[in-house]
Design a protein around this motif. Structure first.
Motif, mmCIF file in Angstrom:
data_model
loop_
_atom_site.group_PDB
_atom_site.id
_atom_site.type_symbol
_atom_site.label_atom_id
_atom_site.label_comp_id
_atom_site.label_asym_id
_atom_site.label_seq_id
_atom_site.Cartn_x
_atom_site.Cartn_y
_atom_site.Cartn_z
ATOM 1 N N GLY A 8 -23.500 0.960 -8.843
ATOM 2 C CA GLY A 8 -22.751 -0.046 -8.302
ATOM 3 C C GLY A 8 -22.120 0.267 -7.152
ATOM 4 O O GLY A 8 -22.048 1.231 -6.876
ATOM 5 N N VAL A 9 -21.573 -0.720 -6.596
ATOM 6 C CA VAL A 9 -20.922 -0.591 -5.291
ATOM 7 C C VAL A 9 -19.615 -1.531 -5.508
ATOM 8 O O VAL A 9 -19.503 -2.569 -5.751
ATOM 9 C CB VAL A 9 -21.684 -1.033 -3.887
ATOM 10 N N ALA A 10 -18.474 -1.166 -4.911
ATOM 11 C CA ALA A 10 -17.143 -1.695 -5.245
ATOM 12 C C ALA A 10 -16.332 -1.574 -4.032
ATOM 13 O O ALA A 10 -16.560 -0.547 -3.119
ATOM 14 C CB ALA A 10 -16.538 -1.167 -6.371
ATOM 15 N N ILE A 11 -15.403 -2.574 -3.742
ATOM 16 C CA ILE A 11 -14.250 -2.389 -2.821
ATOM 17 C C ILE A 11 -12.898 -2.444 -3.469
ATOM 18 O O ILE A 11 -13.052 -2.984 -4.810
ATOM 19 C CB ILE A 11 -14.418 -3.526 -1.806
ATOM 20 N N MET A 12 -12.012 -1.593 -3.185
ATOM 21 C CA MET A 12 -10.758 -1.787 -3.595
ATOM 22 C C MET A 12 -9.574 -1.613 -2.816
ATOM 23 O O MET A 12 -9.385 -0.674 -1.858
ATOM 24 C CB MET A 12 -10.561 -1.028 -4.885
ATOM 25 N N THR A 13 -8.615 -2.275 -2.794
ATOM 26 C CA THR A 13 -7.203 -2.093 -2.013
ATOM 27 C C THR A 13 -6.142 -2.097 -3.265
ATOM 28 O O THR A 13 -6.148 -2.966 -4.238
ATOM 29 C CB THR A 13 -6.880 -3.495 -1.251
ATOM 30 N N ASP A 14 -5.406 -1.030 -3.109
ATOM 31 C CA ASP A 14 -4.386 -0.786 -4.228
ATOM 32 C C ASP A 14 -3.012 -0.141 -3.785
ATOM 33 O O ASP A 14 -3.237 0.576 -2.675
ATOM 34 C CB ASP A 14 -5.092 0.100 -5.080
ATOM 35 N N SER A 15 -2.142 -0.474 -4.638
ATOM 36 C CA SER A 15 -0.764 0.153 -4.129
ATOM 37 C C SER A 15 0.094 0.537 -5.338
ATOM 38 O O SER A 15 1.276 0.435 -4.957
ATOM 39 C CB SER A 15 -0.054 -0.681 -3.099
ATOM 40 N N ASP A 16 -0.299 0.687 -6.391
ATOM 41 C CA ASP A 16 0.227 0.748 -7.927
ATOM 42 C C ASP A 16 1.078 2.018 -7.918
ATOM 43 O O ASP A 16 2.017 1.893 -8.614
ATOM 44 C CB ASP A 16 -0.769 0.370 -8.845
ATOM 45 N N ASN A 17 0.517 3.029 -7.634
ATOM 46 C CA ASN A 17 1.305 4.200 -7.693
ATOM 47 C C ASN A 17 2.493 4.590 -6.804
ATOM 48 O O ASN A 17 3.272 4.980 -7.318
ATOM 49 C CB ASN A 17 0.092 5.521 -7.644
ATOM 50 N N THR A 18 2.231 3.970 -5.491
ATOM 51 C CA THR A 18 3.397 3.889 -4.613
ATOM 52 C C THR A 18 4.225 2.825 -4.778
ATOM 53 O O THR A 18 5.291 2.833 -4.045
ATOM 54 C CB THR A 18 2.809 4.059 -3.329
ATOM 55 N N GLU A 19 3.967 1.816 -5.523
ATOM 56 C CA GLU A 19 4.601 0.421 -5.465
ATOM 57 C C GLU A 19 4.815 -0.024 -4.280
ATOM 58 O O GLU A 19 6.022 -0.311 -3.890
ATOM 59 C CB GLU A 19 5.982 0.891 -6.428
ATOM 60 N N GLY A 20 3.960 0.041 -3.238
ATOM 61 C CA GLY A 20 3.936 -0.557 -1.882
ATOM 62 C C GLY A 20 3.060 -1.863 -1.891
ATOM 63 O O GLY A 20 2.879 -2.612 -2.838
ATOM 64 N N THR A 21 2.897 -2.245 -0.477
ATOM 65 C CA THR A 21 1.950 -3.305 -0.350
ATOM 66 C C THR A 21 0.992 -2.893 0.824
ATOM 67 O O THR A 21 1.265 -1.904 1.303
ATOM 68 C CB THR A 21 2.823 -4.476 0.191
ATOM 69 N N SER A 22 -0.252 -3.698 0.511
ATOM 70 C CA SER A 22 -1.278 -3.320 1.612
ATOM 71 C C SER A 22 -2.265 -4.583 1.645
ATOM 72 O O SER A 22 -2.322 -5.354 0.717
ATOM 73 C CB SER A 22 -2.193 -1.930 1.022
#
Length: 252
Positions: free
Chosen positions: A220-234
């Motif tokens: 598979g190929v995936a994209i991801m934008t995340d900020s859960d560990n730093t509790e920020g926004t992106s």
């Protein structure tokens, strides 16, 4: 038949044969044709959500228009999830991956060495399938257990291209959660924030350099934008993703 005519017929046959091979070669494999989608759609064709059981807040993904074309917009607020296309690709045949992305800000709290900093405004995952015939006893047990729980084998190894915060471009480091996930910083810092960037990598060579042996088929190929560990926004934007047999041809 004259010798000259025989030579001409032989040359013509060779030319036709080369043309047939070229037409059948399929030098480009489009994995994410986001530019062909309609704005307002939440999922591009062939793609599905990628979520994680312990993470309740999910990143939002929408098809939007940016600079006259349709792209995926990802927005994360203390959240994590991705989009994935499950697809088997022989990267010996298509060793070059090319994609386009843009971020609007850099998460200053990210840290590639720490679980608490394992957040990135943009990531591209290439996952590779598990082969039970090549696994040891412990690995077979672990993967069989996962298959019973989730209904399918998880990927055995993953190469992840990240937009990092402070590490130098080209940094290669295992993910702090899973050693079988190798991260490569393709971009780093905020020099290109707000700018569309076209990336091209030799995924075959990156896999060999990361794991020490030739890659299996992708899963598979995936994209991801995340900020859960730093509790920020992106916020990030993703353009088309293609695999190619050779470098040179670029996404339009």
């Amino acid at each position: 038949m004259s010798r000259q005519k025989q030579i001409w017929m032989a040359v013509s046959f060779i030319m036709v044969l080369h043309l047939a091979v070229a037409l059948c070669a399929e030098p480009i494999l489009t994995v994410g044709d986001f530019s062909q989608a309609n704005t307002g759609e939440t999922l591009p064709r062939h793609w599905e959500p990628l979520t994680f059981k312990k993470i309740k807040a999910h990143t939002t993904y929408n098809m939007v228009e940016d600079q006259g074309r349709t792209v995926i917009k990802a927005y994360s607020k203390a959240s994590a999830s991705g989009l994935i296309r499950k697809i088997g690709i022989d990267v010996k045949k298509y060793p070059i991956i090319q994609w386009q992305w843009k971020i609007t800000d850099i998460n200053k709290k990210t840290d590639v060495t720490q679980k608490s900093g394992d957040d990135y405004p943009a990531r591209i995952y290439v996952a590779f399938e598990y082969n039970p015939d090549e696994a040891g006893v412990w690995e077979k047990t672990r993967f069989e257990t996962a298959r019973l729980i989730y209904g399918q084998y998880p990927p055995a190894t993953v190469v992840t291209y990240i937009w990092a915060n402070r590490v130098p471009k080209g940094t290669r480091i295992p993910n702090p959660y899973i050693n079988q996930v190798m991260m490569i910083a393709v971009q780093s810092g905020d020099d290109k924030v707000g700018t569309w960037v076209t990336e091209e990598r030799n995924i075959y060579q990156d896999y060999v350099d990361s794991f020490g042996h030739p890659p299996p088929m992708t899963s598979g190929v995936a994209i991801m934008t995340d900020s859960d560990n730093t509790e920020g926004t992106s916020t990030a934007f993703y353009g088309d993703i293609i695999f190619k047999s050779t470098s040179g041809t670029s996404i339009q």
